[in-house]
Design an enzyme around this catalytic site. Sequence first.
Site, PDB file in Angstrom:
ATOM      1  N   GLY A 157       0.812  -1.204   0.000  1.00 45.37           N
ATOM      2  CA  GLY A 157       0.000   0.000   0.000  1.00 45.37           C
ATOM      3  C   GLY A 157       0.844   1.252   0.000  1.00 45.37           C
ATOM      4  N   GLU A 183      -5.913  33.027 -11.026  1.00 43.48           N
ATOM      5  CA  GLU A 183      -6.678  32.155 -10.144  1.00 43.48           C
ATOM      6  C   GLU A 183      -8.170  32.221 -10.458  1.00 43.48           C
ATOM      7  OE1 GLU A 183      -5.236  30.049  -8.359  1.00 43.48           O
ATOM      8  OE2 GLU A 183      -3.225  30.856  -8.610  1.00 43.48           O
TER       9      GLU A 183
END
Length: 665
Positions: A239, A463
Amino acid sequence: MAKQTNNKRGKGKAPQPKFNAIWIYVPLLIMIGYMYFFGANGGDPLKTEWYKVKEQMIPQGDVEKVTFITNQHRAEVSIKTDSLGKYKNMFGGREPKYGPHFYFIVSSNFDSEQQLEEARAALPQEKRFSIETEERTNYWGRVLDWLLLPIIILAIWFFALRNMSKNVGGGGGGGGIFNVGKSQAKLFDKDNHIKVTFKDVAGLEEAKVEVMEIVDFLRNPAKYTALGGKIPKGALLVGPPGTGKTLLAKAVAGEANVPFFSISGSDFVEMFVGVGASRVRDLFKQAKEKAPCIVFIDEIDAVGRARGKNTGFSSNDERENTLNQLLTEMDGFGTNSGVIILAATNRADILDKALMRAGRFDRQIHVDLPELKEREEIFKVHLAKLKLEPGLDTTFLSKQTPGFSGADIANVCNEAALIAARKNKKYVEKQDFLDAIDRIVGGLEKRSKIIPPAEKKTIAFHEAGHATVSWLLPNANPLLKVTIIPRGKALGAAWYLPEERQITTKEQMMEEMAATIGGRVAEEIVNGRISTGALSDLEKITKQAYAMVSYFGMSEKVGHLSFYDSQDDYGFSKPYSEKTAELIDREARELIDAAHKKAHEVLEANMDGLTKLANLLLEREVIFTEDMENIFGPRKPKEGEEAPAATELPEKADAETDNKPATEN
């Protein structure tokens, strides 16, 4: 006879004292102190000159004897006992009892017989001194010359190599340079038992079921062997980092109630040839003696990397020898030996195939990133140690942290507590957790950073371009917060709430690319020129476009081909021709151009909203979901989905920053 035997057993064997360096230091200090305080009574003579002896000592009749040492070019002078008081100051206030008391160097031109005879003849008979000549050999000096080097070597060995050997030799066999091949595994048994249990591991339900079965194997082996089954020899925990693989292994150690050996894969790799294989042999020897038991090897990829792909490019690499020994030991146990191997790695793709086969690691247990419900359970574990405001919603926190591992969630909780303490709060509040998430994902705010107004306007429109395109395209990740406050290396940041999906369609990827390049497009439309502020955006969409073409088969011209090779660690293989490479370049460029065109269309059609959003950013520096709804209205639903209510959208969420370098605008 019996009584004597019992007495002997009762008394036991007296413990033998261990060697201590103080046994050497104390006698040396005593000897030095004795020589310092009492050495003048019979120590080495003081150096003087011939003219002082001739003009001061001899005329006064203080000299008792003069001894010439012919092989050392030296003459020693002994003073009469009744005359020593005159020279008390020269001997530190004490009168030496034994001679010689002074000496002087005799040169080759010095005629000792003539000089001393003349000086003695000038004295009265009662004051005359005797003259002696001898040849002296310093046997102790010769012995010391021969023994000095061996003594130094022994001292270095005892005091330097002794400590070094403890570090090199590890815990096996008590350390020592001759125990370098001993195993360094830590043993946890009933004397030093691990207290972590499965109750302390939140989430990971499927993984816990797998490892709990292994624990049951060790507790009740007859239950499985009675039907002809075999106890698994090994299980591999796979994992991403921080998902709880090592914690799960600790829980196994706490639940199994059997000896548990813990070691890291790097502990087998040593600069000395053959040490790694020797440590493997010693580890499994100890494990067999304490069976049934569990051996846990953390980060096994350090020693289990596929042979022939080591960084040394050597066929006789030490790591490969260690791996070969590990393979032999793992498959050399008896059927019911009771030794189970647990290992953890986040790089299962690079492990050797022989190590992964059944019979060595019979099971692969995948420990993935926690989902929404699992993140909520992990939050409850870490929040139990904090002083929280009443009524804090843990479900809200779990929704704000998609893609976070268990270690990330622990870091969020700790950072929130530090932020609350910094603000002198009595409780950790909801806003503290949101600030902690922002700081971890985007970095620390830099409000003191001075940005010129023109650059600040460019950043605001950049942005705002991201925010506008992502809000108006339904398949893009929903944007929840935008800021133009510098944070970390970014001059601006946009926070998204990524959808937790297992597969992604081409349409979704194209709209995400359009939202990513929306900042660059906004600069083009508003300023008529571009800047370096879109570096990370361009990097992201370029990698995504090439992945779509060469990995996911999303190009009609290239076809349903994938050139991804999970076994090629270094990227040396190129399974396509130069002509295909040119085709891949053209297709990737077309995808990026299509995303650019899509973003341009969206922004051109919503220039009023883009301008309002940028001006609001310049005014407030931070905007949230409600501001996006006020300007553009509710977000369009995806195909086949109903529009969510406005109250269902959280105020803030996980951040995906632009990660711009400091030189960007």
